[in-house]
Design a protein around this motif. Structure first.
Motif, PDB file in Angstrom:
ATOM      1  N   VAL A 122       0.587  -1.352  -0.003  1.00 48.11           N
ATOM      2  CA  VAL A 122       0.328   0.182  -0.142  1.00 48.11           C
ATOM      3  C   VAL A 122       0.718   0.778  -0.028  1.00 48.11           C
ATOM      4  O   VAL A 122       1.979   1.332   0.880  1.00 48.11           O
ATOM      5  CB  VAL A 122      -1.087   0.052   1.264  1.00 48.11           C
ATOM      6  N   ARG A 123       0.397   2.466  -0.874  1.00 47.74           N
ATOM      7  CA  ARG A 123       1.693   2.913  -0.992  1.00 47.74           C
ATOM      8  C   ARG A 123       0.624   4.484  -0.906  1.00 47.74           C
ATOM      9  O   ARG A 123       0.099   4.351  -2.477  1.00 47.74           O
ATOM     10  CB  ARG A 123       2.637   3.006  -2.095  1.00 47.74           C
ATOM     11  N   ASN A 124       1.415   5.144  -0.777  1.00 51.32           N
ATOM     12  CA  ASN A 124       0.848   6.553  -0.766  1.00 51.32           C
ATOM     13  C   ASN A 124       2.364   7.916  -1.064  1.00 51.32           C
ATOM     14  O   ASN A 124       2.935   7.660  -0.124  1.00 51.32           O
ATOM     15  CB  ASN A 124      -0.576   6.840   0.129  1.00 51.32           C
ATOM     16  N   ILE A 125       1.066   9.441  -1.281  1.00 54.33           N
ATOM     17  CA  ILE A 125       2.004   9.957  -1.731  1.00 54.33           C
ATOM     18  C   ILE A 125       1.998  10.596  -0.256  1.00 54.33           C
ATOM     19  O   ILE A 125       0.754  11.863   0.135  1.00 54.33           O
ATOM     20  CB  ILE A 125       1.535  10.825  -2.721  1.00 54.33           C
ATOM     21  N   PRO A 126       2.664  11.120   0.717  1.00 54.87           N
ATOM     22  CA  PRO A 126       2.879  11.392   1.665  1.00 54.87           C
ATOM     23  C   PRO A 126       2.537  13.747   1.829  1.00 54.87           C
ATOM     24  O   PRO A 126       3.349  13.938   1.243  1.00 54.87           O
ATOM     25  CB  PRO A 126       3.601  11.622   2.575  1.00 54.87           C
TER      26      PRO A 126
END
Length: 232
Positions: A122-126
């Motif tokens: 699970v990857r997101n742009i912080p």
């Protein structure tokens, strides 16, 4: 109002500690890898994607080849709770109108008996944190030194609470509980910052990796069809 809010937070903390002390007995069931992935995909599309859209984010779901030689032995309801926590965490700490990426794929892991696992990333742009680095700049993502601390009980990356309506475990408890539950099913969760240098960019992502090892399914007797599940 502050007294009421404080009392409510303390009550939630007590409830969470009580939950942790009696973590649920697992209802582990064997799933063929394709069945497990299809059920996970259905949950993501029907439950998690609407939550992501309501959070003003979009979903990118990528599923690669996940055919394993051995079954996955898992409590699927607990698995759903872990996915829910990871997505809520991604929504809370990502930039507005950004993408949340979920990738599901087969992985070879030499140091376990089955040698294979399913990994869910699970990857997101912080967004910029209220925490400051040594130059007093807002921290982006999760620094290397924090990659384990964030799994500590009651720890949060912000100096204030960020809540979500669908959150079952709040106040800095969600990642702690999720990791404990994954361990009880023979898996694990870790986290790191990654940097994408493609196209001349220097884009930072926060990436959680949820690992679900395959089990070794041993048939003791074809006469009584007694199946013994051995984890690792």
């Amino acid at each position: 109002d502050l007294i009421v809010e404080s009392a409510t937070s303390q009550r939630k903390a007590i409830d969470v500690l009580s939950y942790i002390n009696k973590l649920p007995v697992m209802n582990l069931q064997p799933f063929e890898s394709s069945e497990f992935v299809n059920k996970s995909k259905k949950y993501i599309n029907e439950i998690l994607e609407p939550m992501i859209i309501n959070g003003n984010r979009t979903l990118s779901l990528n599923i690669n080849s996940v055919i394993l030689d051995n079954p996955i032995n898992i409590d699927f309801e607990i698995h759903q709770k872990i996915l829910n926590e990871l997505i809520i965490n991604a929504i809370k700490y990502s930039q507005e109108e950004s993408k949340i990426y979920i990738e599901i794929f087969k992985s070879h892991i030499p140091n376990i008996k089955s040698k294979e696992a399913i990994k869910i990333k699970v990857r997101n742009i912080p967004k910029e944190s209220s925490l400051k680095d040594d130059k007093l700049n807002g921290i982006i993502g999760i620094p290397y030194d924090y990659s384990e601390i964030i799994f500590d009980l009651f720890y949060t990356m912000e100096s204030y609470q960020i809540l979500h309506d669908a959150e079952e475990w709040s106040n800095g408890t969600g990642l702690y509980i999720s990791r404990k539950l994954s361990h009880k099913m023979g898996g694990w969760i870790d986290c790191k910052n990654i940097t994408d240098f493609r196209n001349g960019e220097n884009k930072v992502y926060v990436e959680f990796t949820y690992v679900i090892p395959a089990s070794i399914l041993k048939i003791e007797s074809e006469v009584n069809s007694h199946n013994e599940i051995i984890l690792f």
